[in-house]
Design a protein around this motif. Structure first.
Motif, PDB file in Angstrom:
ATOM      1  N   GLU A 298      34.875  25.982  38.963  1.00 48.95           N
ATOM      2  CA  GLU A 298      34.701  24.872  39.899  1.00 48.95           C
ATOM      3  C   GLU A 298      35.567  25.132  41.127  1.00 48.95           C
ATOM      4  N   PRO A 299      35.020  24.995  42.347  1.00 48.03           N
ATOM      5  CA  PRO A 299      35.839  25.214  43.535  1.00 48.03           C
ATOM      6  C   PRO A 299      37.109  24.361  43.509  1.00 48.03           C
ATOM      7  N   GLY A 300      38.202  24.960  43.916  1.00 46.45           N
ATOM      8  CA  GLY A 300      39.463  24.226  44.001  1.00 46.45           C
ATOM      9  C   GLY A 300      40.284  24.237  42.734  1.00 46.45           C
ATOM     10  N   THR A 301      39.804  24.890  41.681  1.00 41.12           N
ATOM     11  CA  THR A 301      40.597  24.973  40.463  1.00 41.12           C
ATOM     12  C   THR A 301      41.540  26.166  40.534  1.00 41.12           C
ATOM     13  N   ASP A 302      42.527  26.168  39.645  1.00 39.42           N
ATOM     14  CA  ASP A 302      43.555  27.202  39.731  1.00 39.42           C
ATOM     15  C   ASP A 302      43.224  28.408  38.860  1.00 39.42           C
ATOM     16  N   HIS A 303      44.183  29.326  38.776  1.00 35.06           N
ATOM     17  CA  HIS A 303      44.069  30.534  37.964  1.00 35.06           C
ATOM     18  C   HIS A 303      42.964  31.473  38.441  1.00 35.06           C
ATOM     19  N   THR A 304      42.626  31.457  39.707  1.00 37.55           N
ATOM     20  CA  THR A 304      41.592  32.367  40.205  1.00 37.55           C
ATOM     21  C   THR A 304      42.058  33.814  40.125  1.00 37.55           C
ATOM     22  N   GLY A 305      43.363  34.040  40.338  1.00 38.56           N
ATOM     23  CA  GLY A 305      43.888  35.394  40.208  1.00 38.56           C
ATOM     24  C   GLY A 305      43.746  35.923  38.800  1.00 38.56           C
ATOM     25  N   CYS A 430      36.499  13.547  48.931  1.00 36.90           N
ATOM     26  CA  CYS A 430      36.882  14.044  47.613  1.00 36.90           C
ATOM     27  C   CYS A 430      38.212  14.791  47.692  1.00 36.90           C
ATOM     28  N   GLU A 431      39.002  14.679  46.628  1.00 37.72           N
ATOM     29  CA  GLU A 431      40.269  15.392  46.553  1.00 37.72           C
ATOM     30  C   GLU A 431      40.024  16.901  46.588  1.00 37.72           C
ATOM     31  N   LEU A 432      40.787  17.610  47.403  1.00 39.07           N
ATOM     32  CA  LEU A 432      40.660  19.056  47.498  1.00 39.07           C
ATOM     33  C   LEU A 432      41.644  19.746  46.559  1.00 39.07           C
ATOM     34  N   GLY A 433      41.290  20.941  46.137  1.00 36.86           N
ATOM     35  CA  GLY A 433      42.189  21.791  45.378  1.00 36.86           C
ATOM     36  C   GLY A 433      42.384  23.093  46.128  1.00 36.86           C
ATOM     37  N   PHE A 434      43.452  23.830  45.801  1.00 40.61           N
ATOM     38  CA  PHE A 434      43.763  25.042  46.534  1.00 40.61           C
ATOM     39  C   PHE A 434      43.389  26.282  45.730  1.00 40.61           C
ATOM     40  N   ASN A 435      42.653  27.175  46.362  1.00 37.78           N
ATOM     41  CA  ASN A 435      42.278  28.458  45.777  1.00 37.78           C
ATOM     42  C   ASN A 435      43.235  29.500  46.332  1.00 37.78           C
ATOM     43  N   GLU A 436      44.213  29.891  45.502  1.00 43.20           N
ATOM     44  CA  GLU A 436      45.248  30.790  46.003  1.00 43.20           C
ATOM     45  C   GLU A 436      44.720  32.194  46.264  1.00 43.20           C
ATOM     46  N   PRO A 465      36.858  19.795  60.582  1.00 47.83           N
ATOM     47  CA  PRO A 465      37.982  20.516  59.974  1.00 47.83           C
ATOM     48  C   PRO A 465      39.012  19.562  59.382  1.00 47.83           C
ATOM     49  N   LEU A 466      39.860  20.113  58.529  1.00 49.56           N
ATOM     50  CA  LEU A 466      41.013  19.352  58.038  1.00 49.56           C
ATOM     51  C   LEU A 466      42.031  19.240  59.158  1.00 49.56           C
ATOM     52  N   GLU A 467      42.684  18.110  59.233  1.00 51.59           N
ATOM     53  CA  GLU A 467      43.710  17.927  60.258  1.00 51.59           C
ATOM     54  C   GLU A 467      45.067  17.753  59.606  1.00 51.59           C
ATOM     55  N   GLY A 468      46.064  18.418  60.164  1.00 49.45           N
ATOM     56  CA  GLY A 468      47.432  18.263  59.677  1.00 49.45           C
ATOM     57  C   GLY A 468      47.700  18.905  58.346  1.00 49.45           C
ATOM     58  N   VAL A 469      46.857  19.854  57.932  1.00 47.55           N
ATOM     59  CA  VAL A 469      47.043  20.536  56.653  1.00 47.55           C
ATOM     60  C   VAL A 469      47.079  22.027  56.901  1.00 47.55           C
ATOM     61  N   THR A 470      48.205  22.659  56.593  1.00 49.01           N
ATOM     62  CA  THR A 470      48.322  24.108  56.658  1.00 49.01           C
ATOM     63  C   THR A 470      49.010  24.589  55.408  1.00 49.01           C
ATOM     64  N   GLY A 471      48.519  25.706  54.875  1.00 48.02           N
ATOM     65  CA  GLY A 471      49.111  26.264  53.663  1.00 48.02           C
ATOM     66  C   GLY A 471      48.727  25.462  52.438  1.00 48.02           C
ATOM     67  N   ALA A 472      49.356  25.808  51.310  1.00 45.46           N
ATOM     68  CA  ALA A 472      49.084  25.139  50.046  1.00 45.46           C
ATOM     69  C   ALA A 472      50.179  24.146  49.715  1.00 45.46           C
ATOM     70  N   ALA A 473      49.785  22.960  49.281  1.00 47.76           N
ATOM     71  CA  ALA A 473      50.763  21.953  48.879  1.00 47.76           C
ATOM     72  C   ALA A 473      51.326  22.304  47.515  1.00 47.76           C
ATOM     73  N   PRO A 474      52.570  21.927  47.185  1.00 47.41           N
ATOM     74  CA  PRO A 474      53.125  22.181  45.864  1.00 47.41           C
ATOM     75  C   PRO A 474      52.253  21.591  44.771  1.00 47.41           C
ATOM     76  N   HIS A 475      52.008  22.370  43.753  1.00 47.57           N
ATOM     77  CA  HIS A 475      51.237  21.954  42.576  1.00 47.57           C
ATOM     78  C   HIS A 475      49.822  21.488  42.945  1.00 47.57           C
ATOM     79  N   SER A 476      49.277  22.042  44.030  1.00 43.71           N
ATOM     80  CA  SER A 476      47.952  21.592  44.467  1.00 43.71           C
ATOM     81  C   SER A 476      46.802  22.075  43.596  1.00 43.71           C
ATOM     82  N   PRO A 477      46.873  23.276  42.970  1.00 42.85           N
ATOM     83  CA  PRO A 477      45.719  23.686  42.165  1.00 42.85           C
ATOM     84  C   PRO A 477      45.526  22.796  40.952  1.00 42.85           C
ATOM     85  N   ARG A 478      44.274  22.710  40.497  1.00 39.19           N
ATOM     86  CA  ARG A 478      43.970  21.942  39.299  1.00 39.19           C
ATOM     87  C   ARG A 478      43.483  22.873  38.214  1.00 39.19           C
ATOM     88  N   SER A 479      43.741  22.523  36.996  1.00 41.47           N
ATOM     89  CA  SER A 479      43.234  23.311  35.879  1.00 41.47           C
ATOM     90  C   SER A 479      41.804  22.907  35.580  1.00 41.47           C
TER      91      SER A 479
END
Length: 479
Positions: A298-305, A430-436, A465-479
Motif C-alpha cells: 500500500e502506498p505510504g507504508t514502511d519497510h520498502t527498503g 487522507c493521511e499521508l505516509g512516507f516512502n523512505e 502540491p503539499l505546502e510547508g512539508v519537506t523531508g520525512a516526519a519522525p515516525h511517519s511510515p506506517r506498517s
C-alpha cells in the motif's frame, strides 16, 4: 549500458529519450480532450484521430512516463489466476469475452507497429502462471480449465523454462513482450502527424461537464471540448462513485543483465511470495535484461527498503547469474484494482454523457489499455461496440460476493481520515505516509504522491502540491 544501482527511473524511461512536446500555452476548443499520456490515453487519442476527430492530449509529465513506463511490458491474455475467478463470479461467457478482448488488443499492437513502423522490440514468447508448492496445483489446474473454456489455447504443464522446478503451470504460447515507451512514443508521433495535438507538462486541475466540458490546467489555460476521456487511473472529480470501488497498490521492480544463453525464454508469474513476475528484454550483445517484479504494498507504508532486499534476494536465489552483476535498474510501479477484478471502461457515472474513464486494470494495463483505447474511441464516435462493452461498463452492478471486499477496503481508507496528525493529501485529505526508498509522501487512499523535497505532485489524482512539508516526519511510515 552502464550499471546504475540508484532507485527511481525505469529501464524503459532511461533508454528512450525524446524531444518532448510543448506545454499548453493558450486556450483551446476541440472535439475531444484526452487526459493522460499513458497507454490508455495515447491509444484512445490515436484511435480518435484516425476516426477523424480533432483531439488534444494533455499529459502532466512525459508521454509514457507514469505507470505505463514503469510496467514490465508484457502483452498477454494470461492474467495470473483470472479466468477461474471470472468464471465463478461472472460466468463462462464473461470469461470468454474478457479473453477475446485481450487477444484482440495484443494483435492490434502488432498491426500498429507494422503499419506505422514502430520498433517496439516485439517478441513472441510463451506466458506462464505457475506455482512451486504442490499444495496449490489444484488452483492452477482450475485456472487452466477455465482459460481453455474461455477460448485460450492453454496447456496445463509441470515444466517451464525457469531454472528451478515448478509444481504446476498454465502455459499460453505466442504472447508478446514489448518496449512500452517506444510503442507509445511512436504512436504519439504518428498521432501528431495525423493532426492531433499532444502537450506534455500540462496538468489538468479541474474538469466540469455542463453544456460542454471545460478543463482548467495548472497554468490557468482552459480547453473546451464536447467529450473528455480521463485516462489517469483515478477520476479527477472527488464525487465519482468509482472512488469507493478502487484500491491502489505499488510494486517493486529489479533488473540486471544476464547472459543470453542463461536467460529464461518467456514471461512468468506466480501468486506465491507476494507475487513474483519475470521476463527478459533485449540488452546488449551477449546479454538480456532480467526483470523481476513483486512485493506489492500500500502506498505510504514502511519497510520498502526491506521489501526491495527481499525481492533482490529472491531474484539472486532463483537466478544465480542475476547476482553476478550489480542491479542495473530498480524502480516501482503503481496500479489500481477494481472491486470485482474487471476494468472500468466507459461513462464515468450514470449521469454523464461526455466524460469517459478507463481504470482498474489490476496489474494488466498493457493489453487492457489497448482494449480500452479502442472501446473508448467507439463510445465517443458512436461506432459499433464489441460484445464485451457491458462487461467493462463503470456503471455495472457489483456481484454480491464482492461487497465484503469493498466494505473492508473502504474501512481501511476511512481509518486514514481519522488520525489527527499531518500531513494530509491535497486530493481528499487522507493521511499521508512516507516512502523512505523513494523519498516521497504517498496517499494510501487514492495513490497521490508528493516529492519530500518540495511537496510537488509526483502522481495524481491530487492536483495541488503539499505546502510547508519537506523531508520525512519522525515516525511517519506506517506498517
Amino acid at each position: 549500458m552502464p550499471a546504475d544501482a540508484s532507485f527511481g527511473m525505469s529501464y524503459w524511461m532511461r533508454g528512450t529519450d525524446s524531444p518532448g512536446r510543448p506545454a499548453l500555452a493558450e486556450d483551446l476548443t476541440t472535439d475531444v480532450v484526452v487526459i493522460g499520456g499513458g497507454i490508455v490515453g495515447v491509444c484512445t487519442a490515436y484511435e480518435l484521430v484516425r476516426a477523424g476527430r480533432e483531439v488534444v492530449l494533455l499529459e502532466a509529465g512525459r508521454i509514457g512516463g507514469g505507470v505505463s513506463g514503469h510496467t514490465t511490458g508484457k502483452l498477454t491474455a494470461l492474467h495470473g489466476l483470472t479466468y477461474a475467478r471470472l468464471r465463478d463470479t461472472h460466468g463462462t461467457l464473461a470469461a470468454a469475452r474478457y479473453a477475446r478482448a485481450q487477444q484482440e488488443a495484443m494483435e492490434h499492437v502488432v498491426r500498429l507497429c507494422d503499419e506505422i513502423g514502430i520498433d517496439a522490440e516485439l517478441e513472441r514468447a510463451p506466458a506462464y502462471t505457475y506455482v512451486t508448492d504442490a499444495r496449490r496445483a489444484d488452483e492452477v489446474r482450475s485456472e487452466a480449465a477455465a482459460a481453455l473454456e474461455a477460448g485460450l489455447d492453454v496447456a496445463y504443464v509441470t515444466e517451464s523454462g525457469l531454472p528451478f522446478p515448478v509444481a504446476a503451470a498454465v502455459r499460453l504460447d505466442d504472447q508478446l513482450l514489448f518496449h512500452p515507451r517506444r510503442f507509445l512514443l511512436g504512436l504519439a508521433e504518428d498521432l501528431v502527424a495525423r493532426g492531433g495535438s499532444v502537450h506534455e507538462h500540462t496538468r489538468v486541475t479541474e474538469l466540469r461537464e455542463l453544456t460542454e466540458c471545460r478543463l482548467t490546467t495548472e497554468t490557468g489555460h482552459t480547453v473546451h471540448a464536447r467529450d473528455v476521456v480521463v485516462a489517469t487511473h483515478f477520476p479527477l472529480t472527488v464525487h465519482s462513485s468509482l472512488l469507493t470501488r478502487l484500491t491502489v497498490r505499488r510494486e517493486l521492480v529489479v533488473a540486471a543483465p544476464v547472459p543470453t544463453a542463461l536467460a529464461p525464454h518467456g514471461m512468468y508469474l506466480t501468486p506465491e511470495d507476494d507475487t513474483r513476475s519475470v521476463r527478459t528484454a533485449p540488452y546488449d550483445k551477449g546479454h538480456r535484461l532480467l526483470i523481476v517484479t513483486g512485493e506489492a504494498f500500500e502506498p505510504g507504508t514502511d519497510h520498502t527498503g526491506e521489501r526491495l532486499e527481499r525481492l533482490t534476494g529472491w531474484a539472486r536465489r532463483a537466478f544465480p547469474e542475476f547476482g553476478g552483476a550489480p542491479t542495473t535498474y530498480r524502480w516501482a510501479a503503481q496500479d489500481v484494482r477494481s472491486a470485482d477484478h474487471l476494468p472500468y471502461v466507459g461513462h464515468e457515472h450514470p449521469d454523464t454523457q461526455h466524460v469517459f474513464v478507463a481504470t482498474g486494470f489490476g496489474g494488466w494495463g498493457m493489453s487492457n489499455g489497448v482494449m480500452a483505447g479502442r472501446l473508448l474511441a467507439a463510445h465517443v464516435t458512436g461506432a459499433p461496440r464489441p460484445d464485451w462493452t457491458e462487461l467493462f461498463d463503470p456503471r455495472r452492478t457489483l456481484p454480491l460476493r464482492e461487497y465484503p471486499d469493498v466494505v473492508r477496503a473502504q474501512a481501511s481508507v476511512a481509518r486514514h481520515y481519522l488520525v489527527a496528525r499531518p500531513p494530509r493529501c491535497t486530493h481528499m485529505g487522507c493521511e499521508l505516509g512516507f516512502n523512505e526508498l523513494e523519498d516521497a509522501w504517498e496517499c494510501p487512499c487514492h495513490g497521490s504522491r508528493f516529492a519530500a523535497s518540495d511537496g510537488r505532485v509526483l502522481q495524481g489524482p491530487a492536483t495541488r502540491p503539499l505546502e510547508g512539508v519537506t523531508g520525512a516526519a519522525p515516525h511517519s511510515p506506517r506498517s
